[in-house]
Design a protein around this motif. Structure first.
Motif, short mmCIF file in Angstrom:
data_model
loop_
_atom_site.label_atom_id
_atom_site.label_comp_id
_atom_site.label_asym_id
_atom_site.label_seq_id
_atom_site.Cartn_x
_atom_site.Cartn_y
_atom_site.Cartn_z
N ILE A 1 3.97 -54.70 -30.10
CA ILE A 1 3.26 -55.81 -29.46
C ILE A 1 4.05 -57.08 -29.78
CG2 ILE A 1 1.09 -57.12 -29.34
CD1 ILE A 1 0.62 -54.26 -28.52
N PRO A 2 4.45 -57.87 -28.76
CA PRO A 2 5.25 -59.06 -29.06
C PRO A 2 4.45 -60.15 -29.76
CG PRO A 2 4.89 -58.81 -26.67
CD PRO A 2 4.20 -57.65 -27.34
N ALA A 3 5.17 -61.07 -30.41
CA ALA A 3 4.53 -62.18 -31.12
C ALA A 3 3.65 -62.96 -30.16
CB ALA A 3 5.60 -63.08 -31.73
N GLY A 4 2.48 -63.37 -30.65
CA GLY A 4 1.59 -64.24 -29.88
C GLY A 4 0.83 -63.56 -28.76
N ALA A 5 1.07 -62.28 -28.54
CA ALA A 5 0.40 -61.60 -27.43
C ALA A 5 -1.02 -61.20 -27.80
CB ALA A 5 1.20 -60.36 -27.03
N THR A 6 -1.84 -60.99 -26.76
CA THR A 6 -3.16 -60.41 -26.96
C THR A 6 -3.14 -59.03 -26.30
OG1 THR A 6 -4.21 -62.56 -26.91
CG2 THR A 6 -5.64 -60.66 -26.50
N ALA A 7 -3.48 -57.99 -27.06
CA ALA A 7 -3.44 -56.63 -26.52
C ALA A 7 -4.81 -56.01 -26.66
CB ALA A 7 -2.39 -55.81 -27.26
N VAL A 8 -5.22 -55.24 -25.64
CA VAL A 8 -6.51 -54.54 -25.70
C VAL A 8 -6.38 -53.17 -25.02
CG1 VAL A 8 -7.89 -56.65 -25.64
CG2 VAL A 8 -7.36 -55.46 -23.52
N GLY A 9 -7.33 -52.31 -25.29
CA GLY A 9 -7.44 -51.04 -24.59
C GLY A 9 -6.88 -49.86 -25.35
N ALA A 10 -7.07 -48.67 -24.77
CA ALA A 10 -6.57 -47.44 -25.38
C ALA A 10 -5.82 -46.65 -24.32
CB ALA A 10 -7.74 -46.62 -25.93
N PRO A 11 -4.48 -46.57 -24.37
CA PRO A 11 -3.60 -47.29 -25.30
C PRO A 11 -3.56 -48.78 -24.99
CG PRO A 11 -2.29 -46.16 -23.64
CD PRO A 11 -3.72 -45.76 -23.40
N ALA A 12 -3.27 -49.58 -26.02
CA ALA A 12 -3.36 -51.05 -25.88
C ALA A 12 -2.29 -51.57 -24.93
CB ALA A 12 -3.24 -51.70 -27.24
N ARG A 13 -2.70 -52.48 -24.03
CA ARG A 13 -1.78 -53.18 -23.15
C ARG A 13 -1.89 -54.67 -23.43
NH1 ARG A 13 -4.45 -53.36 -18.96
NH2 ARG A 13 -6.24 -52.35 -19.89
N VAL A 14 -0.76 -55.38 -23.20
CA VAL A 14 -0.77 -56.83 -23.40
C VAL A 14 -1.49 -57.46 -22.22
CG1 VAL A 14 0.66 -58.89 -23.57
CG2 VAL A 14 1.34 -56.81 -24.77
N VAL A 15 -2.52 -58.26 -22.52
CA VAL A 15 -3.28 -58.88 -21.43
C VAL A 15 -3.11 -60.40 -21.42
CG1 VAL A 15 -5.04 -57.10 -21.28
CG2 VAL A 15 -5.36 -58.99 -22.86
N GLY A 16 -2.55 -60.97 -22.46
CA GLY A 16 -2.40 -62.41 -22.47
C GLY A 16 -1.40 -62.83 -23.52
N GLU A 17 -0.97 -64.08 -23.41
CA GLU A 17 -0.04 -64.59 -24.39
C GLU A 17 -0.46 -65.99 -24.77
OE1 GLU A 17 4.53 -64.76 -24.29
OE2 GLU A 17 3.95 -62.99 -23.14
N ARG A 18 -0.26 -66.34 -26.04
CA ARG A 18 -0.63 -67.68 -26.47
C ARG A 18 0.53 -68.63 -26.19
NH1 ARG A 18 -4.08 -67.64 -31.96
NH2 ARG A 18 -3.56 -65.49 -32.41
N GLU A 19 0.22 -69.92 -26.21
CA GLU A 19 1.25 -70.95 -26.03
C GLU A 19 2.32 -70.78 -27.10
OE1 GLU A 19 1.29 -73.24 -23.51
OE2 GLU A 19 -0.34 -71.95 -22.81
N ALA A 20 3.57 -71.13 -26.73
CA ALA A 20 4.69 -70.97 -27.66
C ALA A 20 4.44 -71.71 -28.97
CB ALA A 20 5.98 -71.47 -27.01
N ALA A 21 3.81 -72.89 -28.88
CA ALA A 21 3.57 -73.69 -30.08
C ALA A 21 2.63 -72.97 -31.04
CB ALA A 21 2.98 -75.04 -29.69
N GLU A 22 1.68 -72.26 -30.46
CA GLU A 22 0.69 -71.56 -31.27
C GLU A 22 1.27 -70.31 -31.92
OE1 GLU A 22 -3.74 -70.47 -30.46
OE2 GLU A 22 -2.86 -71.29 -28.65
N ARG A 23 2.35 -69.82 -31.31
CA ARG A 23 2.89 -68.53 -31.73
C ARG A 23 3.50 -68.60 -33.12
NH1 ARG A 23 6.71 -66.70 -27.21
NH2 ARG A 23 5.13 -67.56 -25.84
N GLY A 24 4.04 -69.78 -33.48
CA GLY A 24 4.55 -70.02 -34.82
C GLY A 24 5.80 -69.24 -35.16
#
Lengths: 212, 193
Positions: free
Chosen positions: A189-212
């Motif tokens: 799972i990439p940095a800052g991503a939001t993943a859900v489900g079985a198997p988990a898929r990336v459904v969203g990403e946070r702003e670059a600033a938030e990713r740290g």
């Protein structure tokens, strides 16, 4: 999300243990960082530069108020003893954590100082690393697949793991990723991503600033 | 930790109502039984079912919290964890007459659970990160094994939540929801019992 990497020669439990034990954090370092991270979640932030005494007083208060936190301190003590190769005692502390709050964490799991395990009831096994600032919700399993040998997930700093989630196999979760409740994570799972489900898929990403 | 507005229920009423409801779920209804008979049944159940034992300990703890008794509630919490891994936070309000089947559950945050709710094992009812208010669960709701009910949401009365669902939004009264995130698969009319 990519397929998990398969090693030519899988890591065995014995090799994992030999490499991992010396890397556990020291007791005071771990407890201080854990307390600084957990106290604000109870509405009692410790401020910029709290004295060691203040931090230890807060950690005692948390250990009384939260049975999960007491088990977390027992785990930190166990890590420090494993690091010094003390026999027997780490096993007893492990038994205590399981009886107390259903928290089972293997010797080869390295949890960086400064994490929150709010209600225990987690199972973490294999050669796993978990970064500082991680949140491990109840009913989470982090461990191995039959294909990956003894190598488990590498979880970056600031990752939030939702309740009931399973994270299995030699995969990497990037910093500040968020995993939704009841997900089954079987790949990176990439940095800052939001993943859900079985198997988990990336459904969203946070702003670059938030990713740290 | 914020205090919820309603007090914890009185002990006697909570235990009698819990016993009647659990007995009904276990197919030994106590419809016309006297309170004395129900109290004896509570003792029998506490012996037979470790989750009911845990539930009674929780009710006692809630009553002591209401009376602001120090120390004892914490010890009762440990016993509740030891008997059935039932972890219920102090701001949670559970009305009399619920069934925690088998234990292994975590409920925390400002959560309200109404009478007639059945909660199966491995359920988490709680908060989404950064919030203090949790779900309000209406009367006669059934929450399936492994379900997660999270955030400031309303679960309508008689709703049924399928196993391993993740409920993040309001559930209408009488609906059946399943999946991640949970979706309505049957409206009220479909329920025949």
């Amino acid at each position: 999300m990519s397929e998990p990497k398969r090693n030519d020669r899988a890591v065995t439990r014995r090799e994992a243990k030999a490499g991992a034990l010396g890397r556990h954090p020291s007791f005071v370092e771990a407890v201080v960082a854990d307390t600084k991270f957990v106290a604000p979640r109870w509405g009692r932030p410790l401020g910029e530069n709290p004295s060691l005494l203040r931090v230890l007083a807060e950690s005692l208060r948390l250990a009384w108020e939260s049975d999960a936190y007491l088990a977390q301190i027992a785990y930190r003590l166990r890590g420090a003893l494993l690091r010094r190769r003390v026999p027997v005692l780490p096993k007893l502390l492990h038994r205590f954590s399981i009886i107390w709050i259903g928290m089972s964490i293997s010797d080869t799991v390295l949890i960086r100082p400064g994490v929150s395990i709010p209600h225990g009831m987690v199972t973490i096994g294999g050669l796993v690393t978990i970064g500082a600032g991680a949140l491990i919700s109840p009913s989470v399993s982090i461990g191995l697949t039959s294909a990956g040998g003894y190598e488990g997930p590498k979880i970056g700093p600031g990752v939030q793991i939702g309740t009931g989630t399973r994270i299995l196999g030699p995969l990497t979760i990037g910093a500040n990723a968020r995993i939704g409740a009841n997900s089954v994570v079987l790949g990176d799972i990439p940095a800052g991503a939001t993943a859900v489900g079985a198997p988990a898929r990336v459904v969203g990403e946070r702003e670059a600033a938030e990713r740290g | 930790v914020a205090e919820a507005a309603r007090p914890h229920p009185p002990l006697r009423r909570a235990i009698l109502a819990d016993t009647r409801f659990v007995s009904k779920n276990r197919r030994r209804p106590l419809d016309d039984a006297s309170d004395r008979r129900v109290a004896l049944e509570a003792l029998r159940l506490a012996w037979r079912s470790d989750s009911f034992h845990g539930q009674i300990l929780y009710r006692l703890r809630a009553r002591l919290l209401r009376a602001r008794v120090p120390v004892l509630p914490r010890i009762l919490h440990w016993l509740t964890m030891a008997s059935a891994q039932i972890c219920i936070g102090e701001p949670v309000r559970i009305r009399p007459g619920v069934h925690l089947a088998h234990g292994q559950i975590v409920i925390d945050g400002m959560v309200e659970i109404e009478t007639g709710t059945t909660i199966f094992p491995f359920v988490t009812i709680g908060l989404r990160s950064g919030e203090l208010a949790g779900p309000r669960i209406g009367r006669n709701v059934t929450i399936g094994s492994g379900a997660r009910v999270l955030g400031n949401i309303e679960v309508g009365e008689r709703a049924r939540i399928g196993a391993n669902s993740v409920v993040l939004g309001d559930v209408p009264a009488g609906a059946t929801v399943v999946g991640v995130p949970a979706r309505v698969v049957a409206a009220e009319d479909a329920i025949t019992d």
